[in-house]
Scaffold this motif. Structure first.
Motif, short mmCIF file in Angstrom:
data_model
loop_
_atom_site.label_atom_id
_atom_site.label_comp_id
_atom_site.label_asym_id
_atom_site.label_seq_id
_atom_site.Cartn_x
_atom_site.Cartn_y
_atom_site.Cartn_z
N VAL A 19 1.64 3.91 -9.33
CA VAL A 19 1.42 4.78 -8.03
C VAL A 19 0.76 6.05 -8.42
O VAL A 19 -1.20 6.19 -7.48
N ASN A 20 0.62 6.24 -9.69
CA ASN A 20 -0.82 8.05 -9.55
C ASN A 20 -1.99 7.05 -10.51
O ASN A 20 -2.74 7.39 -9.69
N ARG A 21 -1.20 5.78 -11.26
CA ARG A 21 -3.03 5.16 -11.65
C ARG A 21 -3.58 5.01 -10.06
O ARG A 21 -5.07 4.53 -10.31
N TRP A 22 -2.64 4.40 -8.80
CA TRP A 22 -3.59 3.55 -7.92
C TRP A 22 -4.30 4.05 -6.75
O TRP A 22 -5.05 3.78 -6.26
N TRP A 23 -3.59 5.58 -6.95
CA TRP A 23 -3.36 6.00 -5.31
C TRP A 23 -4.90 6.12 -4.88
O TRP A 23 -5.63 6.22 -3.59
N TYR A 24 -5.99 6.85 -6.57
CA TYR A 24 -7.09 7.35 -6.07
C TYR A 24 -7.88 5.98 -6.06
O TYR A 24 -9.64 5.95 -5.18
N PRO A 25 -7.95 5.29 -7.02
CA PRO A 25 -9.06 4.36 -6.96
C PRO A 25 -8.40 3.59 -5.49
O PRO A 25 -9.90 3.42 -5.02
N ALA A 26 -7.05 3.63 -4.78
CA ALA A 26 -7.17 2.86 -3.17
C ALA A 26 -7.59 3.08 -2.42
O ALA A 26 -8.53 3.19 -1.50
N LEU A 74 0.41 -3.48 -3.06
CA LEU A 74 0.47 -2.52 -1.33
C LEU A 74 -0.33 -2.14 -1.70
O LEU A 74 -0.92 -1.69 -0.06
N LEU A 75 -1.61 -0.74 -2.26
CA LEU A 75 -2.43 -0.22 -2.31
C LEU A 75 -3.47 -0.23 -2.69
O LEU A 75 -4.39 -0.15 -0.89
N ILE A 76 -3.78 -1.67 -2.63
CA ILE A 76 -4.94 -1.64 -3.01
C ILE A 76 -5.51 -3.51 -2.33
O ILE A 76 -6.27 -3.10 -1.37
#
Lengths: 107, 264, 343
Positions: free
Chosen positions: C210-217, C149-151
């Protein structure tokens, strides 16, 4: 490191009967047969295809960009070669108006 | 999931001893496909060249797709649904030939295994297209079409790698030595063969093996590969497997059996 | 001579010395080139282009290609463990597409005079960059859904912009890629929703991902405009048509609501909708960390490169064997069957 780079084959795909083969991309492959097998998976994963061609990229000779403008230029006076160079329909319509001509009714 | 969905007036039901016997055949076929697809998918992101990676990923999808088809047919005969079958059985309940559970090995082993399997599948499907049980005959015809590409793909690789360089020949020969006895195991009769043959569901496995050898031998020879003299490794069709299946299923079923949820 | 070879060598072979990069002739050509871009025309491989345009494109397209290839790894890791047959099929197809996208992008870069081999050697030698996001780990199945979803969502926002770019081969590759990426987001959202609406344990797993991937996105769009040295040139030549910060805002506006709607949270205390601007306000990622990871000091840089090098080394004999085999064959080229459908 140095490694063996397989040559490039350009790929042309025909979607359905009556369509032309269209360039869709290229694959690196060791030989034409493998190129065809590998191209199938790269370019026909989705969508339709009834025929695929692969062509060694080095067999392609292309026109030079610098000369393109002159090479493909079409002078204005060649309009006679274009269908839009003829305004026949309009002349017929005007003649019909002027002479009160109409089409006989179809039975 | 694509299921064969038999037409309403078509009888899927089979009388009992035959139902069980046909089930054993489907189980063998489905388990072979799902595990081979899994092994093939282990190459995704790791194949020798990008184009080969992409092609292998398609083959993995096709094999798993075929497994779903066979599992769905089993479900029509009263077995649990495809995911239940793939994710919630233990190694002794699997009926695959040991060939497909062996680790992915090098590219030579993957190609040799795939080649031996593809041609086995070809002769099996062609025989089953004449099966007396219509749902099986129809499904076999459907899958056979998709196999055409696999046959070209694995044949092309075998013919090239077999004698291209000293190293490729050595690797291919070693792969063949390892895979061949397990490939013969693809023709180990699954329980109930006599019933199936009598009912016209399938020809005897021995006959399929003969047809298969007639197809693969000339290609292997053309690739300068020597076919080993070896006894078949049997047991898979009766639930006796190598230790590799335990490791494979531990990977395969890890999340589904984590107990964290029912649907994913 | 009217015709000349362009594909025999990957580099178009000029018949004269390369045109000068300064002086009146250069200025005239540059003006013509920029006017063409301003008219919205595409630049094609055989057209004249400033060396800097070529250099920037090679840099961007090869990084993009590397990102696709390295990006196969964090998700590919979960193919063996996919929890249903359907998810397994989808994930194989998705990671396969990423390989396919890498292939198309390397090809687009090759039209600029670099070979795929050179680009891959640079990557394996640690000399080429790829998107920082793929140096983050994927410890659970939910990470696959978060990436989906995010990336992928962030990638599509970026790629829809790139599809409008001025270089023909890159824009064409992007069009095709964006089409396939829409499937990636759908499957990602589907897996995301399955977990977010599942058991408490599944929801928790999804939240943590989500916590792990929000900022990388957010990092996927690159450094903030104030630090992005390339942006002004890239915009002028329409290699990019929007700035990193504009794209980042677009992403947050689109994707933050999708996460919040399911009752999950986003690890940003400052995230809120501003009705006056019609946009979401958000905190920037930790740029210190971003530069650290770019320089090679991320959680998974070493692991990713080791996996790529291993595949490359273990595959070498295969590539060499097929090249040797092709050299043995008397290769007349075509099989004369071009008019016959079928392989």
């Amino acid at each position: 490191m140095g490694d063996t780079q397989w040559p490039v084959y350009e790929v042309f795909l025909q979607e359905k009967r009556g369509d032309p083969h269209v360039h869709v991309g290229a694959v690196h492959a060791p030989d034409p047969e493998m190129a065809l097998l590998l191209a199938k998976e790269q370019f026909v994963r989705r969508g339709r295809c009834i025929s695929l061609w692969v062509v060694p990229a080095e067999a392609i000779y292309a026109s030079r960009a610098e000369e393109a403008e002159e090479l493909f230029a079409s002078a204005l006076e060649k309009e006679y070669r274009e269908p839009r160079g003829f305004r026949v329909t309009e002349r017929v319509r005007r003649w019909m108006e002027r002479h009160g001509q109409s089409l006989p009714e179809a039975e | 999931m694509a299921s064969p969905s038999p037409k309403p007036n078509e009888t899927v039901a089979l009388p009992d001893p035959l139902r069980e016997a046909v089930g054993q055949l489907l189980l063998a076929m489905a388990d072979d496909e799902v595990l081979l697809g899994h092994r093939d998918s282990e190459w995704v992101g790791h194949a020798p060249i990008l184009e080969a990676d992409i092609a292998m990923a398609s083959i993995a999808q096709d094999e798993i797709g075929h497994a779903v088809l066979w599992y769905s047919l089993l479900q029509e005969l009263g077995w649990p649904d495809p995911d239940r079958m793939a994710y919630f059985r233990d190694p002794p309940e699997f009926r695959n030939a040991t060939l497909v559970e062996l680790p992915k090995g090098d590219w030579a082993f993957t190609i040799v295994r795939q080649f031996l399997f593809d041609f086995a599948e070809k002769v099996r499907l062609e025989a089953l297209m004449a099966s007396a049980w219509t749902p099986l005959a129809e499904a076999a015809a459907k899958v056979r079409r998709e196999e055409t590409y696999h046959l070209m793909h694995s044949r092309a690789w075998v013919l090239r790698l077999g004698d291209a360089t000293e190293e490729s020949h050595r690797r291919m020969q070693a792969a063949l030595e390892q895979a061949w006895p397990h490939a013969l195991g693809l023709f180990e009769p699954a329980p109930g063969e006599i019933l199936r043959v009598e009912a016209g569901i399938q020809p005897p496995e021995a006959e399929l093996r003969a047809r298969w050898e007639a197809e693969v031998r000339p290609i292997l020879e053309a690739a300068s590969l020597r076919i080993p003299e070896a006894e078949p490794v049997y047991g898979g069709r009766h639930g006796r497997h190598t230790e590799h299946l335990d490791a494979l299923l531990a990977d395969f079923q890890m999340v589904a059996r984590s107990g964290l949820g029912e649907t994913w | 001579m009217l015709m000349y070879r362009i594909h025999g060598q990957a580099v178009p072979v000029p018949e004269q010395a390369p045109p000068p990069q300064e002086g009146p002739e250069y200025e005239a050509r540059l003006a013509e080139f920029e006017a063409r871009i301003a008219r919205g025309e595409k630049i094609e491989p055989t057209d004249w282009m400033p060396e800097e345009y070529r250099r920037q494109l090679i840099r961007m397209i090869s990084q993009h290609a590397h990102s696709e290839i390295v990006g196969m790894l964090p998700e590919g890791k979960w193919i063996p463990h996919a929890p249903t047959l359907r998810r397994k099929l989808i994930l194989i197809a998705k990671v396969q597409d990423e390989g396919g996208h890498g292939q198309l992008l390397y090809r687009a870069a090759e039209t600029l005079g670099i070979t795929r081999e050179e680009m891959i050697e640079a990557l394996l030698a640690g000399k080429a960059k790829y998107s920082v996001v793929f140096n983050y780990p994927t410890p659970t199945w939910a990470d696959v859904a978060a990436i989906g979803l995010l990336i992928d969502g962030a990638a599509v926002v970026n790629q829809l912009m790139l599809a409008q770019g001025s270089y023909g081969p890159y824009a064409r590759a992007m069009k095709r890629i964006c089409y396939e990426e829409s499937f990636h987001i759908k499957q990602g959202y589907d897996a995301f929703v399955a977990l977010a609406t599942g058991t408490p344990a599944q929801r928790q797993m999804m939240q943590e991902a989500v916590n792990r991937w929000w900022y990388p996105a957010l990092m996927l769009f690159g450094p903030p405009d104030r630090d992005s040295v390339h942006t002004p040139t890239l915009l002028r030549w329409r290699i990019k048509t929007k700035t990193n910060d504009e794209l980042r805002q677009e992403f947050v506006d689109q994707y933050a609501p999708m996460v919040l709607r399911l009752g999950l949270t986003i690890p940003d205390p400052n995230l809120r909708y501003n009705p006056e601007t019609g946009h979401w306000q958000f905190s920037e990622p930790d740029w210190e960390e971003f530069w650290r990871v770019i320089r090679g000091d991320g959680p998974c840089n070493a692991e990713r490169m080791a996996a790529r090098r291993r595949a490359h080394e273990e595959g070498r004999w295969v590539r060499e064997a097929l090249a040797a085999k092709a050299a043995q064959r008397t290769n007349g080229g075509g099989n004369g069957r071009y008019a016959v459908a079928g392989l």
